[in-house]
Every structure is written in C-alpha cells, then in structure tokens.
Design an enzyme around this catalytic site. Structure first.
Site, PDB file in Angstrom:
ATOM      1  CB  SER A 230      -0.919  -0.002   1.227  1.00 14.11           C
ATOM      2  OG  SER A 230      -1.876  -1.032   1.090  1.00 14.11           O
TER       3      SER A 230
ATOM      4  CB  VAL B  51      -2.918  -1.169   5.963  1.00 15.59           C
ATOM      5  CG1 VAL B  51      -1.704  -1.192   6.892  1.00 15.59           C
ATOM      6  CG2 VAL B  51      -2.593  -0.440   4.680  1.00 15.59           C
ATOM      7  CB  VAL B  52      -3.934  -6.449   8.400  1.00 13.11           C
ATOM      8  CG1 VAL B  52      -4.586  -7.177   9.581  1.00 13.11           C
ATOM      9  CG2 VAL B  52      -4.663  -6.781   7.107  1.00 13.11           C
TER      10      VAL B  52
ATOM     11  CG  ASP C 247       1.779  -8.558  17.299  1.00 14.01           C
ATOM     12  OD1 ASP C 247       0.569  -8.387  17.576  1.00 14.01           O
ATOM     13  OD2 ASP C 247       2.289  -9.678  17.083  1.00 14.01           O
TER      14      ASP C 247
ATOM     15  CG  HIS D 261       3.174  -2.451  10.509  1.00  8.54           C
ATOM     16  ND1 HIS D 261       2.954  -3.370  11.505  1.00  8.54           N
ATOM     17  CD2 HIS D 261       2.246  -2.712   9.552  1.00  8.54           C
ATOM     18  CE1 HIS D 261       1.954  -4.162  11.163  1.00  8.54           C
ATOM     19  NE2 HIS D 261       1.498  -3.793   9.991  1.00  8.54           N
TER      20      HIS D 261
ATOM     21  CE1 TYR E  56      -6.536   6.155   2.016  1.00 12.15           C
ATOM     22  CE2 TYR E  56      -8.620   5.222   2.744  1.00 12.15           C
ATOM     23  CZ  TYR E  56      -7.283   5.491   2.953  1.00 12.15           C
ATOM     24  OH  TYR E  56      -6.691   5.081   4.128  1.00 12.15           O
TER      25      TYR E  56
HETATM   26  N1  RBF Z   1       1.565  -3.276   2.954  1.00 15.63           N
HETATM   27  C1  RBF Z   1       0.239  -3.410   2.877  1.00 15.63           C
HETATM   28  O1  RBF Z   1      -0.349  -3.108   1.832  1.00 15.63           O
HETATM   29  N2  RBF Z   1      -0.486  -3.887   3.943  1.00 15.63           N
HETATM   30  C2  RBF Z   1       0.087  -4.221   5.125  1.00 15.63           C
HETATM   31  O2  RBF Z   1      -0.629  -4.654   6.043  1.00 15.63           O
HETATM   32  C3  RBF Z   1       1.484  -4.070   5.239  1.00 15.63           C
HETATM   33  N3  RBF Z   1       2.112  -4.378   6.399  1.00 15.63           N
HETATM   34  C4  RBF Z   1       3.452  -4.155   6.510  1.00 15.63           C
HETATM   35  C5  RBF Z   1       4.097  -4.391   7.729  1.00 15.63           C
HETATM   36  C6  RBF Z   1       5.457  -4.127   7.869  1.00 15.63           C
HETATM   37  C7  RBF Z   1       6.118  -4.364   9.196  1.00 15.63           C
HETATM   38  C8  RBF Z   1       6.186  -3.654   6.758  1.00 15.63           C
HETATM   39  C9  RBF Z   1       7.664  -3.335   6.868  1.00 15.63           C
HETATM   40  C10 RBF Z   1       5.564  -3.432   5.557  1.00 15.63           C
HETATM   41  C11 RBF Z   1       4.187  -3.684   5.406  1.00 15.63           C
HETATM   42  N4  RBF Z   1       3.557  -3.458   4.184  1.00 15.63           N
HETATM   43  C12 RBF Z   1       2.208  -3.597   4.113  1.00 15.63           C
HETATM   44  C13 RBF Z   1       4.321  -3.151   2.979  1.00 15.63           C
HETATM   45  C14 RBF Z   1       4.467  -1.653   2.688  1.00 15.63           C
HETATM   46  O3  RBF Z   1       3.240  -1.133   2.181  1.00 15.63           O
HETATM   47  C15 RBF Z   1       5.570  -1.440   1.638  1.00 15.63           C
HETATM   48  O4  RBF Z   1       5.286  -2.209   0.501  1.00 15.63           O
HETATM   49  C16 RBF Z   1       6.952  -1.819   2.146  1.00 15.63           C
HETATM   50  O5  RBF Z   1       7.215  -1.215   3.381  1.00 15.63           O
HETATM   51  C17 RBF Z   1       8.041  -1.407   1.122  1.00 15.63           C
HETATM   52  O6  RBF Z   1       8.039   0.010   0.920  1.00 15.63           O
END
Ligand code: RBF
Length: 165
Positions: free
Chosen positions: A65, A90-91, A94, A97, A122
């Site tokens: 995202s 985005v979930v 713990d 983030h 959005y």
């Molecule tokens: N991207 C999502 O679309 N949904 C998530 O729930 C999500 N959780 C993440 C949790 C962590 C700890 C990290 C480091 C990244 C997460 N990302 C998630 C990925 C984020 O959107 C992105 O692609 C990366 O951080 C690379 O820039």
C-alpha cells in the site's frame, strides 16, 4: 466511523452518463493479495457494468500500500488517466507499522488529490484483523472495490462537467 450503513456501490448509479471514453487506472497492492484481488475484481466489474471500455482500463500492481502513492503520482503525471483508483489492505499488527503506513498512504493520496485535478480514489482498507477485511471485499459490508469504482466514475464525470460547462 462505521461503514455499516454506507454504500456507494454501483447499484445506485442510475443514468450516470456515458463513460466509455474514460481511461481508468486501477493500482492494486500485492500485500494481502487474497483481499486485494477481491477488491480489484469488484472494481473492474463495476467499471465494466457501468459502461467503461475494458481497453481503457489499465491495471497496475505495486508491492504494498505504501507504493500506491508513488504509483498514483506517476499515473496522474505521466498518463492520460481520467481517474486513478488505489486499492490496498493494511492490517493492524503487533508493531506500530499500521499507523505509519496508514498515515503515509492516506496523507500521500490526500496531498496528491489537492495538488492536481485528476480524481484519485481511496480504496484502501485499514482494518484491525482479516475478518474485517473479508467483510469488506464481498462480505457483509459489501465490496469496497466496487464502491471505489462507482466513486471514480462519479468523479471523472464531475471533472468533465467542470471542463465543459
Ligand atoms: N503493505 C500493505 O499493503 N499492507 C500491510 O498490512 C502491510 N504491512 C506491513 C508491515 C510491515 C512491518 C512492513 C515493513 C511493511 C508492510 N507493508 C504492508 C508493505 C508496505 O506497504 C511497503 O510495501 C513496504 O514497506 C516497502 O516500501
């Protein structure tokens, strides 16, 4: 803010007007693919059901995202998109983030909206658990991809109205 009683879905789109000339860009995050695929499907189906030309729907995939913001900025500045739809999930986990990603994506897309006139929609679910996501990608709270498509259509038509009247 509950979404239980909110529904922007295609069912309410009566006489929306012709949209087969519009170029739509749909940007979908790969994280939580099971959910984003269902949102993508709802989005594309609603665009087509309302008369969009499938040849003018551009489907883009990004890793997560967070990347929706830069991809949407590229779509707005480097393509002929009449509306850009951003889909992600985005979930909450713990660690903090969730807050950082949600805030960055939301603020980034809001900044993009106010900096130019191509509608940027959005379609990002920010949920506490997977059940809440499942409920919103074809479950009891509908399909937010479908609603994002309806919103994109309405906003593309609105921009056209401003341009031509
Ligand atoms: N991207 C999502 O679309 N949904 C998530 O729930 C999500 N959780 C993440 C949790 C962590 C700890 C990290 C480091 C990244 C997460 N990302 C998630 C990925 C984020 O959107 C992105 O692609 C990366 O951080 C690379 O820039």
């Amino acid at each position: 803010m509950s979404s239980a009683n909110q529904n922007l879905s295609s069912e309410k789109m009566v006489n929306a007007g012709s949209i087969d000339h519009f170029h739509f860009t749909v940007i979908v995050a790969e994280w939580n693919r099971e959910i984003t695929s269902a949102l993508e499907k709802g989005c594309i189906e609603t665009l087509i059901a309302n008369g969009a030309d499938s040849n003018k729907i551009r489907l883009i995939s990004v890793p997560g995202s967070w990347e929706l913001v830069s991809a949407a900025t590229m779509a707005v500045n480097m393509s002929n998109a009449d509306a850009v739809i951003c889909i992600g999930v985005v979930v909450r986990g713990d660690t903090p983030h969730f807050d950082y990603i949600c805030q960055g994506v939301t603020q980034g897309l809001a900044n993009l909206c106010s900096a130019q006139t191509t509608p940027v929609i959005y379609g990002v679910l920010t949920v506490n658990n997977m059940q809440q996501a499942l409920d919103r990608c074809g479950g009891i709270h509908g399909n937010k991809g479908d609603e994002a498509a309806s919103t994109a259509i309405k906003m593309a038509l609105l921009k056209e109205k401003f341009l031509h009247t």
